[in-house]
Scaffold this motif. Structure first.
Motif, short mmCIF file in Angstrom:
data_model
loop_
_atom_site.label_atom_id
_atom_site.label_comp_id
_atom_site.label_asym_id
_atom_site.label_seq_id
_atom_site.Cartn_x
_atom_site.Cartn_y
_atom_site.Cartn_z
N ARG A 23 -8.53 -12.28 -9.93
CA ARG A 23 -7.09 -12.24 -10.23
C ARG A 23 -6.65 -13.49 -10.98
O ARG A 23 -5.88 -13.42 -11.93
CB ARG A 23 -6.33 -12.09 -8.91
CG ARG A 23 -4.86 -12.09 -9.03
CD ARG A 23 -4.36 -10.67 -9.12
NE ARG A 23 -2.92 -10.70 -8.90
CZ ARG A 23 -2.08 -10.13 -9.73
NH1 ARG A 23 -2.51 -9.50 -10.76
NH2 ARG A 23 -0.81 -10.19 -9.50
N LEU A 24 -7.16 -14.65 -10.57
CA LEU A 24 -6.83 -15.90 -11.22
C LEU A 24 -7.34 -15.92 -12.66
O LEU A 24 -6.61 -16.33 -13.57
CB LEU A 24 -7.40 -17.08 -10.43
CG LEU A 24 -7.10 -18.47 -10.97
CD1 LEU A 24 -5.61 -18.75 -10.94
CD2 LEU A 24 -7.85 -19.51 -10.16
N VAL A 25 -8.55 -15.46 -12.88
CA VAL A 25 -9.12 -15.44 -14.23
C VAL A 25 -8.30 -14.51 -15.12
O VAL A 25 -7.99 -14.85 -16.26
CB VAL A 25 -10.61 -15.02 -14.19
CG1 VAL A 25 -11.12 -14.67 -15.57
CG2 VAL A 25 -11.45 -16.11 -13.55
N ARG A 26 -7.94 -13.34 -14.62
CA ARG A 26 -7.13 -12.41 -15.42
C ARG A 26 -5.76 -13.00 -15.73
O ARG A 26 -5.23 -12.80 -16.82
CB ARG A 26 -6.97 -11.07 -14.71
CG ARG A 26 -8.25 -10.25 -14.78
CD ARG A 26 -8.08 -8.84 -14.30
NE ARG A 26 -6.98 -8.10 -14.87
CZ ARG A 26 -7.04 -7.40 -16.01
NH1 ARG A 26 -8.16 -7.37 -16.68
NH2 ARG A 26 -6.00 -6.73 -16.44
N LYS A 27 -5.19 -13.73 -14.78
CA LYS A 27 -3.89 -14.36 -15.01
C LYS A 27 -4.01 -15.44 -16.08
O LYS A 27 -3.15 -15.55 -16.95
CB LYS A 27 -3.36 -14.95 -13.71
CG LYS A 27 -1.96 -15.48 -13.82
CD LYS A 27 -1.43 -15.90 -12.48
CE LYS A 27 0.03 -16.29 -12.60
NZ LYS A 27 0.62 -16.59 -11.31
N ILE A 28 -5.06 -16.24 -16.03
CA ILE A 28 -5.27 -17.29 -17.02
C ILE A 28 -5.48 -16.68 -18.40
O ILE A 28 -4.98 -17.21 -19.41
CB ILE A 28 -6.46 -18.19 -16.62
CG1 ILE A 28 -6.07 -19.04 -15.41
CG2 ILE A 28 -6.89 -19.08 -17.78
CD1 ILE A 28 -7.22 -19.80 -14.81
N GLN A 29 -6.18 -15.58 -18.49
CA GLN A 29 -6.43 -14.91 -19.76
C GLN A 29 -5.22 -14.15 -20.28
O GLN A 29 -5.21 -13.67 -21.40
CB GLN A 29 -7.60 -13.94 -19.64
CG GLN A 29 -8.93 -14.60 -19.44
CD GLN A 29 -10.04 -13.60 -19.24
OE1 GLN A 29 -9.81 -12.41 -19.00
NE2 GLN A 29 -11.26 -14.07 -19.34
N GLY A 30 -4.18 -14.04 -19.45
CA GLY A 30 -2.98 -13.32 -19.87
C GLY A 30 -3.08 -11.83 -19.73
O GLY A 30 -2.33 -11.09 -20.35
N LYS A 31 -3.99 -11.36 -18.90
CA LYS A 31 -4.19 -9.92 -18.73
C LYS A 31 -3.68 -9.42 -17.39
O LYS A 31 -4.02 -8.33 -16.96
CB LYS A 31 -5.67 -9.57 -18.86
CG LYS A 31 -6.23 -9.87 -20.22
CD LYS A 31 -7.69 -9.50 -20.28
CE LYS A 31 -8.27 -9.82 -21.64
NZ LYS A 31 -9.67 -9.52 -21.71
N GLY A 32 -2.88 -10.22 -16.71
CA GLY A 32 -2.38 -9.82 -15.41
C GLY A 32 -1.39 -8.68 -15.51
O GLY A 32 -0.76 -8.47 -16.55
N GLY A 33 -1.23 -7.95 -14.46
CA GLY A 33 -0.29 -6.84 -14.45
C GLY A 33 1.14 -7.32 -14.38
O GLY A 33 1.43 -8.45 -14.02
N CYS A 34 2.06 -6.47 -14.78
CA CYS A 34 3.47 -6.81 -14.75
C CYS A 34 4.23 -5.63 -14.20
O CYS A 34 4.12 -4.52 -14.71
CB CYS A 34 3.96 -7.15 -16.15
SG CYS A 34 5.74 -7.43 -16.21
#
Length: 55
Positions: A23-34
């Motif tokens: 989850r942290l890696v996806r958030k850093i990459q800007g691919k987190g859900g919204c």
């Protein structure tokens, strides 16, 4: 505690840590859900869809 109980606890802890890191890696990459409830339209999901939060 038996060896299999310790192994089960370690596997569960590794799974939780793995999900948190993923989850942290996806958030850093800007691919987190919204969910767009608290979004100003600047998340990667809204930018790719062309959505903007109306005020």
């Amino acid at each position: 505690m038996e060896w299999y109980e310790i192994l089960l606890i370690a596997a569960a802890a590794a799974f939780v840590i793995g999900v948190a890191v993923w989850r942290l890696v996806r958030k850093i990459q800007g691919k987190g859900g919204c969910d767009c409830a608290h979004c100003s339209g600047n998340c990667s999901s809204c930018k790719s869809d062309g959505k903007k939060k109306k005020k």
